[in-house]
Design an enzyme around this catalytic site. Sequence first.
Site, mmCIF file in Angstrom:
data_model
loop_
_atom_site.group_PDB
_atom_site.id
_atom_site.type_symbol
_atom_site.label_atom_id
_atom_site.label_comp_id
_atom_site.label_asym_id
_atom_site.label_seq_id
_atom_site.Cartn_x
_atom_site.Cartn_y
_atom_site.Cartn_z
ATOM 1 N N GLU A 1 8.123 -10.578 21.915
ATOM 2 C CA GLU A 1 8.492 -11.740 21.195
ATOM 3 C C GLU A 1 8.614 -13.026 22.063
ATOM 4 O O GLU A 1 7.919 -14.068 21.803
ATOM 5 C CB GLU A 1 9.575 -11.840 20.215
ATOM 6 N N ILE B 1 9.577 -19.600 19.637
ATOM 7 C CA ILE B 1 8.854 -19.426 18.443
ATOM 8 C C ILE B 1 8.971 -18.163 17.816
ATOM 9 O O ILE B 1 8.228 -17.244 18.696
ATOM 10 C CB ILE B 1 7.572 -20.423 18.214
ATOM 11 N N ASP C 1 -1.856 -19.371 32.178
ATOM 12 C CA ASP C 1 -0.529 -19.067 31.188
ATOM 13 C C ASP C 1 -0.944 -18.977 29.753
ATOM 14 O O ASP C 1 -0.607 -18.102 28.827
ATOM 15 C CB ASP C 1 0.527 -19.929 31.565
ATOM 16 N N LYS D 1 -1.383 -16.101 27.011
ATOM 17 C CA LYS D 1 -0.727 -16.097 25.505
ATOM 18 C C LYS D 1 -1.846 -16.121 24.315
ATOM 19 O O LYS D 1 -1.676 -15.335 23.619
ATOM 20 C CB LYS D 1 0.096 -17.334 25.546
HETATM 21 N N1 HSE Z 1 5.657 -21.671 32.000
HETATM 22 C C1 HSE Z 1 5.554 -21.328 30.764
HETATM 23 C C2 HSE Z 1 5.161 -22.688 29.855
HETATM 24 C C3 HSE Z 1 6.920 -20.811 30.317
HETATM 25 O O1 HSE Z 1 5.418 -23.754 30.553
HETATM 26 O O2 HSE Z 1 4.898 -22.608 28.772
HETATM 27 C C4 HSE Z 1 6.951 -20.002 29.071
HETATM 28 O O3 HSE Z 1 6.009 -18.994 28.848
#
Ligand code: HSE
Length: 353
Positions: free
Chosen positions: A123, A130, A195, A199
Amino acid sequence: MTKIAILGFGTIGQGLAEVIATNSEKIKAQCGGIEIKYVLDLREFPEHALGGRVVHDFNIILNDPEIKIVCEMMGGSHPAYDFSLKALNSGKGVVTSNKEVVANFGPELLKAASDNNTRYLFEASVGGGIPIIRAMTDSLRGNEICEINGILNGTTNYILTQMKSSGKSMSEALACAQSLGYAEADPSADIDGVDACRKICILSAIAFGTLVPSVKVDTVGIRNITTQDISDAEKNDSSLKLVARATKLPDGTISMSVSPTFVRNDNPLAAVNDVFNAVLVRGNTLGDVMFYGKGAGSLPTASAVLADVIDLVLCEGHQPKQQLWERCENVISSLPSDAFSDYIGRVGTPIAH
Ligand code: HSE
């Protein structure tokens, strides 16, 4: 009292210790309590209340039958993946906030969990605090998901907000994001969109059942964004956001991208500022639904880890349900061009993952 181990005692790991201590009564009422028996890290933490529980050898955790749940918050692919796989193969449940591992090795780890009658839960890997993974997995399961658009990186959203509202330079805003514990150990993963890309790959795997390799997604970050770009957005009644998107086309192909985007101010994503993230999901019967909250930071992310831990405690002794993902090759990596947004134009070239 369920005994767990924490792998990695950085921002999120220490946050988990704090939320478990803060909400101990509530946790006890729900699942009989959680005790952190081990903390695995290369470092020592002599000042911390859990300093005496630090170990440096993963095998101590692996070989302890009292440990039913391992919380992996190490970051990076290795050894995080290897430790998670070993834990699952020994029948322990694994909870993670590590999006790199989920995006790279989700299919293998989900299968290992299923094969060993346990679960791999993540999660906290998308959207920080969230509750997006559980919502998409459970609450939206009666819908065909058509499209996901999200602001999925707190650091870059914080930077863009600071550049707009207080005229900070990108490097000044990044330094603030780092001091607040938002940024990755190597902040280029935030700045270059890597990143956010991991996601959206995770969300699209939940929505469409197949994991697109992140290297196949056309990814442009905010590295070359200037204050001029931000004021150009304002002149166009828009806000400049780093938007990650995944769409399932009628022929079954998945189209994905991550890019700086002019989001029109009448779109709810335009009002998402600072470290907040938001995910706008379109279902075929539901229509649009938006999930909003703090997308990074120690306690919000740790609260999502804790929810998974409690879930694992509560499902002990039951036949666990574990989703499985295939890997997907049928993907178009394309920049957005539809009515949702006006792409700002290629600011620099997409990164090589
Ligand atoms: N570095 C990531 C961000 C941390 O700033 O969203 C959370 O996944």
